[in-house]
Design a protein around this motif. Structure first.
Motif, PDB file in Angstrom:
ATOM      1  N   SER A 149       0.829  -1.211   0.000  1.00  0.00           N
ATOM      2  CA  SER A 149       0.000   0.000   0.000  1.00  0.00           C
ATOM      3  C   SER A 149       0.861   1.258   0.000  1.00  0.00           C
ATOM      4  CB  SER A 149      -0.977  -0.002   1.176  1.00  0.00           C
ATOM      5  OG  SER A 149      -0.296  -0.025   2.404  1.00  0.00           O
ATOM      6  N   ASP A 150       2.017   1.238   0.645  1.00  0.00           N
ATOM      7  CA  ASP A 150       2.925   2.384   0.619  1.00  0.00           C
ATOM      8  C   ASP A 150       3.411   2.651  -0.810  1.00  0.00           C
ATOM      9  OD1 ASP A 150       4.588   4.485   1.622  1.00  0.00           O
ATOM     10  OD2 ASP A 150       6.283   3.089   1.761  1.00  0.00           O
ATOM     11  N   VAL A 151       3.701   1.587  -1.547  1.00  0.00           N
ATOM     12  CA  VAL A 151       4.117   1.735  -2.949  1.00  0.00           C
ATOM     13  C   VAL A 151       2.990   2.394  -3.744  1.00  0.00           C
ATOM     14  CG1 VAL A 151       4.640   0.464  -5.086  1.00  0.00           C
ATOM     15  CG2 VAL A 151       5.771  -0.177  -2.940  1.00  0.00           C
ATOM     16  N   ILE A 152       1.782   1.904  -3.571  1.00  0.00           N
ATOM     17  CA  ILE A 152       0.641   2.421  -4.335  1.00  0.00           C
ATOM     18  C   ILE A 152       0.355   3.878  -3.980  1.00  0.00           C
ATOM     19  CG2 ILE A 152      -1.842   2.150  -4.722  1.00  0.00           C
ATOM     20  CD1 ILE A 152      -1.352  -0.925  -4.363  1.00  0.00           C
ATOM     21  N   LEU A 153       0.370   4.195  -2.701  1.00  0.00           N
ATOM     22  CA  LEU A 153       0.134   5.587  -2.280  1.00  0.00           C
ATOM     23  C   LEU A 153       1.261   6.511  -2.739  1.00  0.00           C
ATOM     24  CD1 LEU A 153      -1.320   4.945   1.276  1.00  0.00           C
ATOM     25  CD2 LEU A 153      -2.568   5.789  -0.733  1.00  0.00           C
ATOM     26  N   SER A 154       2.488   6.022  -2.735  1.00  0.00           N
ATOM     27  CA  SER A 154       3.627   6.808  -3.245  1.00  0.00           C
ATOM     28  C   SER A 154       3.471   7.058  -4.741  1.00  0.00           C
ATOM     29  CB  SER A 154       4.947   6.083  -2.966  1.00  0.00           C
ATOM     30  OG  SER A 154       5.181   5.982  -1.590  1.00  0.00           O
ATOM     31  N   ALA A 155       2.984   6.059  -5.456  1.00  0.00           N
ATOM     32  CA  ALA A 155       2.752   6.215  -6.895  1.00  0.00           C
ATOM     33  C   ALA A 155       1.677   7.275  -7.145  1.00  0.00           C
ATOM     34  CB  ALA A 155       2.351   4.885  -7.522  1.00  0.00           C
ATOM     35  N   LEU A 156       0.629   7.281  -6.332  1.00  0.00           N
ATOM     36  CA  LEU A 156      -0.419   8.297  -6.484  1.00  0.00           C
ATOM     37  C   LEU A 156       0.143   9.693  -6.264  1.00  0.00           C
ATOM     38  CD1 LEU A 156      -3.371   9.136  -6.936  1.00  0.00           C
ATOM     39  CD2 LEU A 156      -3.709   8.874  -4.463  1.00  0.00           C
ATOM     40  N   ALA A 157       0.893   9.895  -5.199  1.00  0.00           N
ATOM     41  CA  ALA A 157       1.484  11.209  -4.923  1.00  0.00           C
ATOM     42  C   ALA A 157       2.393  11.644  -6.066  1.00  0.00           C
ATOM     43  CB  ALA A 157       2.250  11.178  -3.603  1.00  0.00           C
ATOM     44  N   SER A 191      -1.335  15.485 -20.613  1.00  0.00           N
ATOM     45  CA  SER A 191      -2.436  15.623 -19.649  1.00  0.00           C
ATOM     46  C   SER A 191      -3.416  14.449 -19.763  1.00  0.00           C
ATOM     47  CB  SER A 191      -3.160  16.956 -19.856  1.00  0.00           C
ATOM     48  OG  SER A 191      -2.276  18.035 -19.582  1.00  0.00           O
ATOM     49  N   LYS A 192      -3.693  14.033 -20.990  1.00  0.00           N
ATOM     50  CA  LYS A 192      -4.568  12.870 -21.197  1.00  0.00           C
ATOM     51  C   LYS A 192      -3.926  11.615 -20.624  1.00  0.00           C
ATOM     52  CE  LYS A 192      -7.008  10.296 -24.763  1.00  0.00           C
ATOM     53  NZ  LYS A 192      -6.384   9.206 -25.466  1.00  0.00           N
ATOM     54  N   GLU A 193      -2.643  11.454 -20.845  1.00  0.00           N
ATOM     55  CA  GLU A 193      -1.920  10.319 -20.273  1.00  0.00           C
ATOM     56  C   GLU A 193      -2.007  10.340 -18.752  1.00  0.00           C
ATOM     57  OE1 GLU A 193      -0.012   7.526 -21.466  1.00  0.00           O
ATOM     58  OE2 GLU A 193      -1.298   8.037 -23.148  1.00  0.00           O
ATOM     59  N   GLN A 194      -1.909  11.527 -18.173  1.00  0.00           N
ATOM     60  CA  GLN A 194      -1.962  11.643 -16.718  1.00  0.00           C
ATOM     61  C   GLN A 194      -3.336  11.250 -16.176  1.00  0.00           C
ATOM     62  OE1 GLN A 194       1.499  11.513 -16.332  1.00  0.00           O
ATOM     63  NE2 GLN A 194       0.552  12.023 -14.382  1.00  0.00           N
ATOM     64  N   ALA A 195      -4.381  11.572 -16.917  1.00  0.00           N
ATOM     65  CA  ALA A 195      -5.713  11.143 -16.491  1.00  0.00           C
ATOM     66  C   ALA A 195      -5.759   9.615 -16.409  1.00  0.00           C
ATOM     67  CB  ALA A 195      -6.782  11.669 -17.446  1.00  0.00           C
ATOM     68  N   GLU A 196      -5.138   8.952 -17.375  1.00  0.00           N
ATOM     69  CA  GLU A 196      -5.077   7.493 -17.374  1.00  0.00           C
ATOM     70  C   GLU A 196      -4.214   6.973 -16.231  1.00  0.00           C
ATOM     71  OE1 GLU A 196      -3.827   6.154 -21.265  1.00  0.00           O
ATOM     72  OE2 GLU A 196      -5.401   7.299 -22.247  1.00  0.00           O
ATOM     73  N   GLU A 197      -3.077   7.631 -15.997  1.00  0.00           N
ATOM     74  CA  GLU A 197      -2.168   7.206 -14.924  1.00  0.00           C
ATOM     75  C   GLU A 197      -2.850   7.327 -13.565  1.00  0.00           C
ATOM     76  OE1 GLU A 197       0.818   5.927 -15.600  1.00  0.00           O
ATOM     77  OE2 GLU A 197       0.834   6.446 -17.716  1.00  0.00           O
ATOM     78  N   LEU A 198      -3.510   8.452 -13.337  1.00  0.00           N
ATOM     79  CA  LEU A 198      -4.211   8.652 -12.073  1.00  0.00           C
ATOM     80  C   LEU A 198      -5.311   7.611 -11.892  1.00  0.00           C
ATOM     81  CD1 LEU A 198      -4.428  12.546 -12.071  1.00  0.00           C
ATOM     82  CD2 LEU A 198      -3.076  11.148 -10.483  1.00  0.00           C
TER      83      LEU A 198
END
Length: 169
Positions: free
Chosen positions: A90-98, A130-137
């Motif tokens: 979960s730390d990895v996933i939350l770090s990826a979100l940030a 920006s479109k890529e970032q929407a997908e990444e998020l």
């Protein structure tokens, strides 16, 4: 190194080189996450974050190619070492979100600067980012939603890890 272009101001050149640097750094962050996950037995998560690492190089090459297409040699950046250790999946996933939230802010800033300058070529590239970032998020939020829905018991983390491996193509 030549830094003049008919279609790219020095400010745009700087922003595009920064995009190359940040996308390559993103690749390194995800590679470090993948390596940590693999070391801790999260083989599916490792595979998924390795895929994310590879995708970030493709993103870096978009800005690199725009510079080259305008007769400019992109800077090959020195990159700082990313974080090597994490507390949990979960730390990895939350770090990826940030991290993806920060990259999204950067991509918006690139797009806005290009728009303010009237550089529609870079606006288009900024909109692509920006479109890529929407997908990444969205991808990272999906993983967070899974954690929140099913918890962090070992059996649930194992299922999530398996699912992450299936998400990797």
């Amino acid at each position: 190194m030549e830094t003049k272009s008919e279609f790219l101001s020095e400010a745009m050149v700087k922003l595009l080189n920064y995009r190359v640097e940040q996308e390559e750094y993103s690749s390194r962050i995800y590679l470090a996450m993948s390596t940590w996950l693999d070391d801790k037995g999260f083989v599916g998560g490792s595979k998924l974050f390795k895929q994310y690492s590879d995708e970030e190089i493709v993103h870096a090459n978009k800005a690199r190619k725009m510079l080259l297409a305008n007769g400019l040699r992109p800077v090959t950046p020195a990159l700082k070492q990313p974080k090597q250790d994490f507390l949990s999946l979960s730390d990895v996933i939350l770090s990826a979100l940030a991290h993806e939230q920060e990259i999204t802010r950067q991509c918006y800033a690139l797009t806005k600067a290009a728009h303010d300058e009237g550089n529609f070529m870079v606006v288009e590239l900024g909109l692509w980012y920006s479109k890529e970032q929407a997908e990444e998020l969205s991808k990272v939020q999906y993983l967070i939603d899974r954690l929140e829905a099913f918890g962090e018991e070992l059996s649930m983390l194992r299922k999530l890890d398996d699912e992450m491996g299936q998400l990797a193509s």
